[in-house]
Design an enzyme around this catalytic site. Structure first.
Site, PDB file in Angstrom:
ATOM      1  N   ASP A  10      -9.398  54.049  17.454  1.00  0.00           N
ATOM      2  CA  ASP A  10      -8.635  54.335  16.239  1.00  0.00           C
ATOM      3  C   ASP A  10      -8.693  55.846  16.008  1.00  0.00           C
ATOM      4  OD1 ASP A  10      -7.301  53.733  13.719  1.00  0.00           O
ATOM      5  OD2 ASP A  10      -9.189  54.253  12.755  1.00  0.00           O
ATOM      6  N   SER A  11      -7.888  56.306  15.069  1.00  0.00           N
ATOM      7  CA  SER A  11      -7.916  57.719  14.704  1.00  0.00           C
ATOM      8  C   SER A  11      -9.254  58.095  14.052  1.00  0.00           C
ATOM      9  CB  SER A  11      -6.785  58.003  13.725  1.00  0.00           C
ATOM     10  OG  SER A  11      -6.881  57.109  12.626  1.00  0.00           O
ATOM     11  N   GLU A 153     -10.474  56.157   1.796  1.00  0.00           N
ATOM     12  CA  GLU A 153     -11.616  56.849   2.426  1.00  0.00           C
ATOM     13  C   GLU A 153     -12.525  57.496   1.398  1.00  0.00           C
ATOM     14  OE1 GLU A 153     -10.102  59.408   5.486  1.00  0.00           O
ATOM     15  OE2 GLU A 153      -9.873  57.713   6.844  1.00  0.00           O
ATOM     16  N   HIS A 187      -6.554  50.728   7.196  1.00  0.00           N
ATOM     17  CA  HIS A 187      -7.311  50.847   5.948  1.00  0.00           C
ATOM     18  C   HIS A 187      -6.905  49.831   4.872  1.00  0.00           C
ATOM     19  CE1 HIS A 187      -8.100  54.616   7.886  1.00  0.00           C
ATOM     20  NE2 HIS A 187      -8.760  55.126   6.865  1.00  0.00           N
TER      21      HIS A 187
HETATM   22  N1  DGL Z   1      -5.567  54.350  11.610  1.00  0.00           N
HETATM   23  C1  DGL Z   1      -4.323  54.799  11.011  1.00  0.00           C
HETATM   24  C2  DGL Z   1      -3.273  53.666  11.116  1.00  0.00           C
HETATM   25  O1  DGL Z   1      -3.614  52.498  11.162  1.00  0.00           O
HETATM   26  C3  DGL Z   1      -4.516  55.212   9.584  1.00  0.00           C
HETATM   27  C4  DGL Z   1      -5.308  56.497   9.427  1.00  0.00           C
HETATM   28  C5  DGL Z   1      -4.625  57.691  10.037  1.00  0.00           C
HETATM   29  O2  DGL Z   1      -3.535  58.117   9.567  1.00  0.00           O
HETATM   30  O3  DGL Z   1      -5.175  58.212  10.988  1.00  0.00           O
HETATM   31  O4  DGL Z   1      -2.117  53.958  11.157  1.00  0.00           O
END
Ligand code: DGL
Length: 265
Positions: A10-11, A153, A187
């Protein structure tokens, strides 16, 4: 091969919601998680940047012999899935979060479905395109909701501030008269209850993490890769370690996990 870990990336640490759902569904699996906290958020990055980061992270997960790679991030799944498949050319199976959710919406067959996500996901238009392909009767209404990620967050999942922001987005004309809402972001499961309350239980709010976990289970079963007994510990890597990331893991994973820094860049 069944003993090898499931790679999940994930990011950042938001994808721990997906990792947690997978662990709940598949407690005998070893998880190897990578959160690209050095480049967070992906939602505001260009598609090319997200693709570049996703390839580098997948290389890392492959170097650790992962038997499958789950792209937990919706922004990365939206723009990088195809390039990952092409680049790694069947060396590993990739699971994206878009396909199982599209199937879930199509089988629910709402007249009008709302999709909320980051800018990168909404701009790719992939959910709307794929849902319409799967069921042309469904009208899709997409809305980028960029304030929700930093809000969650920072720990604002309940209370006046979060309710005001949620009300602001869900009150937009785009989402009028929807029958189902897809939470297309790692999230958003954390504010699912607020969203259900907003609609007074009159709109189906899809629990995306459970659907993704079921997809991972079924793909592993088909490939005969389900583990019977976990032998090695789960591992959680980030590209940039801070105490604040470490503290926030409990928000997304249910309990605190120990993060290790891995300098991929
Ligand atoms: N993980 C990202 C998503 O599900 C959300 C957080 C981000 O923008 O990095 O799109």
């Amino acid at each position: 091969m069944s003993k090898q870990a499931i790679g999940i990336f994930d990011s950042g640490i938001g994808g721990l919601t997906v990792a947690h759902a997978i662990k709940k569904e598949l407690p005998e699996e070893q998880i190897l998680y990578f959160g690209d906290t050095a480049h967070l958020p992906y939602g505001d990055k260009s598609a090319d940047a997200i693709r570049y980061y996703s390839i580098r992270i997948s290389k890392f997960l492959l170097e650790h012999d992962c038997k499958m790679i789950v792209i937990a991030c919706h922004s990365a799944s939206s723009v990088a899935y195809q390039i990952l498949k092409d680049f790694f050319d069947n060396r590993v199976e990739f699971v994206n979060v878009v396909d199982p959710l599209v199937r879930a919406v199509a089988s629910l067959a709402p007249r009008k479905v709302g999709i909320i996500a980051t800018r990168a996901t909404i701009e790719s238009d992939i959910y709307a395109l794929e849902i319409r392909k799967a069921n042309p009767q469904i009208e899709c209404k997409s809305l980028a909701t960029p304030l929700l990620v930093p809000m969650i967050e920072e720990g604002f999942s309940t209370g006046k501030i979060s309710n005001d922001i949620i009300d602001h987005y869900l009150g937009q004309e785009t989402l009028t008269d929807i029958e189902a809402l897809l939470l297309a972001c790692t999230h958003y499961p954390l504010i699912r209850n607020n969203i259900v309350s907003y609609y007074q239980h009159n709109v189906e709010v899809l629990d995306s993490t459970k659907i993704i976990a079921m997809e991972v289970k079924s793909r592993l079963a088909t490939a005969k890769l389900l583990s019977k007994k976990q032998e090695k510990e789960d591992q959680f890597f980030v590209s940039n370690y801070t105490k604040s990331f470490a503290d926030t893991t409990s928000l997304f994973y249910g309990h605190k996990v120990s993060l290790k820094q891995e300098n991929l860049w």
